[in-house]
Design a protein around this motif. Sequence first.
Motif, PDB file in Angstrom:
ATOM      1  N   UNK A  40      53.930  83.922   1.007  1.00 11.26           N
ATOM      2  CA  UNK A  40      55.126  84.756   1.093  1.00 11.26           C
ATOM      3  C   UNK A  40      55.622  84.843   2.537  1.00 11.26           C
ATOM      4  N   UNK A  41      54.698  85.010   3.479  1.00 13.34           N
ATOM      5  CA  UNK A  41      55.079  85.081   4.893  1.00 13.34           C
ATOM      6  C   UNK A  41      55.693  83.764   5.350  1.00 13.34           C
ATOM      7  N   UNK A  42      55.079  82.652   4.971  1.00 16.28           N
ATOM      8  CA  UNK A  42      55.635  81.352   5.342  1.00 16.28           C
ATOM      9  C   UNK A  42      57.003  81.131   4.697  1.00 16.28           C
ATOM     10  N   UNK A  43      57.158  81.576   3.459  1.00 10.70           N
ATOM     11  CA  UNK A  43      58.438  81.476   2.777  1.00 10.70           C
ATOM     12  C   UNK A  43      59.500  82.264   3.540  1.00 10.70           C
ATOM     13  N   UNK A  44      59.164  83.458   3.958  1.00 14.72           N
ATOM     14  CA  UNK A  44      60.103  84.305   4.696  1.00 14.72           C
ATOM     15  C   UNK A  44      60.466  83.665   6.026  1.00 14.72           C
ATOM     16  N   UNK A  45      59.461  83.116   6.716  1.00 13.10           N
ATOM     17  CA  UNK A  45      59.713  82.465   7.998  1.00 13.10           C
ATOM     18  C   UNK A  45      60.589  81.234   7.800  1.00 13.10           C
ATOM     19  N   UNK A  46      60.335  80.477   6.747  1.00 11.82           N
ATOM     20  CA  UNK A  46      61.164  79.304   6.457  1.00 11.82           C
ATOM     21  C   UNK A  46      62.606  79.718   6.185  1.00 11.82           C
ATOM     22  N   UNK A  47      62.782  80.851   5.492  1.00 10.65           N
ATOM     23  CA  UNK A  47      64.139  81.339   5.231  1.00 10.65           C
ATOM     24  C   UNK A  47      64.807  81.831   6.511  1.00 10.65           C
ATOM     25  N   UNK A  48      63.985  82.340   7.449  1.00  7.34           N
ATOM     26  CA  UNK A  48      64.526  82.826   8.719  1.00  7.34           C
ATOM     27  C   UNK A  48      64.980  81.672   9.604  1.00  7.34           C
ATOM     28  N   UNK A  49      64.424  80.526   9.351  1.00 10.09           N
ATOM     29  CA  UNK A  49      64.803  79.314  10.074  1.00 10.09           C
ATOM     30  C   UNK A  49      65.585  78.420   9.119  1.00 10.09           C
ATOM     31  N   UNK A  50      65.919  77.230   9.552  1.00 16.23           N
ATOM     32  CA  UNK A  50      66.673  76.276   8.735  1.00 16.23           C
ATOM     33  C   UNK A  50      65.699  75.417   7.933  1.00 16.23           C
ATOM     34  N   UNK A  51      65.637  75.646   6.618  1.00 14.06           N
ATOM     35  CA  UNK A  51      64.678  74.938   5.771  1.00 14.06           C
ATOM     36  C   UNK A  51      64.919  73.429   5.817  1.00 14.06           C
ATOM     37  N   UNK A  52      66.162  73.009   5.888  1.00 11.12           N
ATOM     38  CA  UNK A  52      66.425  71.563   5.926  1.00 11.12           C
ATOM     39  C   UNK A  52      65.853  70.944   7.203  1.00 11.12           C
ATOM     40  N   UNK A  53      65.946  71.662   8.309  1.00 13.31           N
ATOM     41  CA  UNK A  53      65.372  71.178   9.568  1.00 13.31           C
ATOM     42  C   UNK A  53      63.845  71.151   9.492  1.00 13.31           C
ATOM     43  N   UNK A  54      63.268  72.179   8.895  1.00 11.24           N
ATOM     44  CA  UNK A  54      61.809  72.224   8.728  1.00 11.24           C
ATOM     45  C   UNK A  54      61.360  71.047   7.876  1.00 11.24           C
ATOM     46  N   UNK A  55      62.067  70.802   6.789  1.00  8.46           N
ATOM     47  CA  UNK A  55      61.716  69.692   5.896  1.00  8.46           C
ATOM     48  C   UNK A  55      61.792  68.359   6.634  1.00  8.46           C
ATOM     49  N   UNK A  56      62.836  68.187   7.402  1.00  6.60           N
ATOM     50  CA  UNK A  56      62.993  66.942   8.146  1.00  6.60           C
ATOM     51  C   UNK A  56      61.854  66.770   9.146  1.00  6.60           C
ATOM     52  N   UNK A  57      61.546  67.810   9.919  1.00  9.74           N
ATOM     53  CA  UNK A  57      60.465  67.740  10.898  1.00  9.74           C
ATOM     54  C   UNK A  57      59.111  67.520  10.227  1.00  9.74           C
ATOM     55  N   UNK A  58      58.924  68.140   9.058  1.00  9.76           N
ATOM     56  CA  UNK A  58      57.651  68.055   8.344  1.00  9.76           C
ATOM     57  C   UNK A  58      57.500  66.731   7.593  1.00  9.76           C
ATOM     58  N   UNK A  59      58.606  66.065   7.356  1.00 12.49           N
ATOM     59  CA  UNK A  59      58.564  64.819   6.608  1.00 12.49           C
ATOM     60  C   UNK A  59      58.331  65.025   5.115  1.00 12.49           C
ATOM     61  N   UNK A  60      58.771  66.183   4.624  1.00 14.59           N
ATOM     62  CA  UNK A  60      58.672  66.496   3.195  1.00 14.59           C
ATOM     63  C   UNK A  60      60.005  67.080   2.736  1.00 14.59           C
ATOM     64  N   UNK A  61      60.225  67.100   1.442  1.00  7.97           N
ATOM     65  CA  UNK A  61      61.514  67.574   0.928  1.00  7.97           C
ATOM     66  C   UNK A  61      61.603  69.105   0.963  1.00  7.97           C
ATOM     67  N   UNK A  62      62.839  69.587   0.974  1.00 15.30           N
ATOM     68  CA  UNK A  62      63.067  71.031   0.889  1.00 15.30           C
ATOM     69  C   UNK A  62      62.470  71.583  -0.402  1.00 15.30           C
ATOM     70  N   UNK A  63      62.626  70.816  -1.472  1.00 15.63           N
ATOM     71  CA  UNK A  63      62.096  71.236  -2.768  1.00 15.63           C
ATOM     72  C   UNK A  63      60.575  71.409  -2.704  1.00 15.63           C
ATOM     73  N   UNK A  64      59.898  70.494  -2.025  1.00 10.06           N
ATOM     74  CA  UNK A  64      58.443  70.599  -1.878  1.00 10.06           C
ATOM     75  C   UNK A  64      58.072  71.871  -1.127  1.00 10.06           C
ATOM     76  N   UNK A  65      58.818  72.162  -0.068  1.00  5.91           N
ATOM     77  CA  UNK A  65      58.548  73.381   0.706  1.00  5.91           C
ATOM     78  C   UNK A  65      58.778  74.614  -0.149  1.00  5.91           C
ATOM     79  N   UNK A  66      59.921  74.667  -0.829  1.00  7.57           N
ATOM     80  CA  UNK A  66      60.233  75.835  -1.656  1.00  7.57           C
ATOM     81  C   UNK A  66      59.221  76.017  -2.782  1.00  7.57           C
ATOM     82  N   UNK A  67      58.809  74.925  -3.422  1.00  8.15           N
ATOM     83  CA  UNK A  67      57.802  75.013  -4.485  1.00  8.15           C
ATOM     84  C   UNK A  67      56.452  75.446  -3.930  1.00  8.15           C
ATOM     85  N   UNK A  68      56.061  74.864  -2.800  1.00 12.69           N
ATOM     86  CA  UNK A  68      54.761  75.181  -2.202  1.00 12.69           C
ATOM     87  C   UNK A  68      54.675  76.639  -1.785  1.00 12.69           C
TER      88      UNK A  68
END
Length: 102
Positions: A40-68
Amino acid sequence: MNKKMEFSEFDPLEILNTEERLIAYLNAELAEGDPYYIRLALNTIARARDISEIAQKAGISQETILNALSTEGNPEYSTIQKIFNALDIRLMVVKENNYETI
């Protein structure tokens, strides 16, 4: 006179407007050790930042991040580590009761 109190749902996103607050929030949840609240904390932090940028930097899809990081998520450690790396956050291990909070 009975007045009904109304409460709105608290969203930590409202106060996580600095790096220090984000880190303190995540550290508090990590210290508790409950995977649900860590997600939940990571989800909130991801929402506080740009999820698309996080996904790009992480090398995984936004959907994977949101599901995880969903309430039903069960991410692998490698996914969490990729998210931490994308957020420029490092996990560290400290001896129990020997940590500082911000």
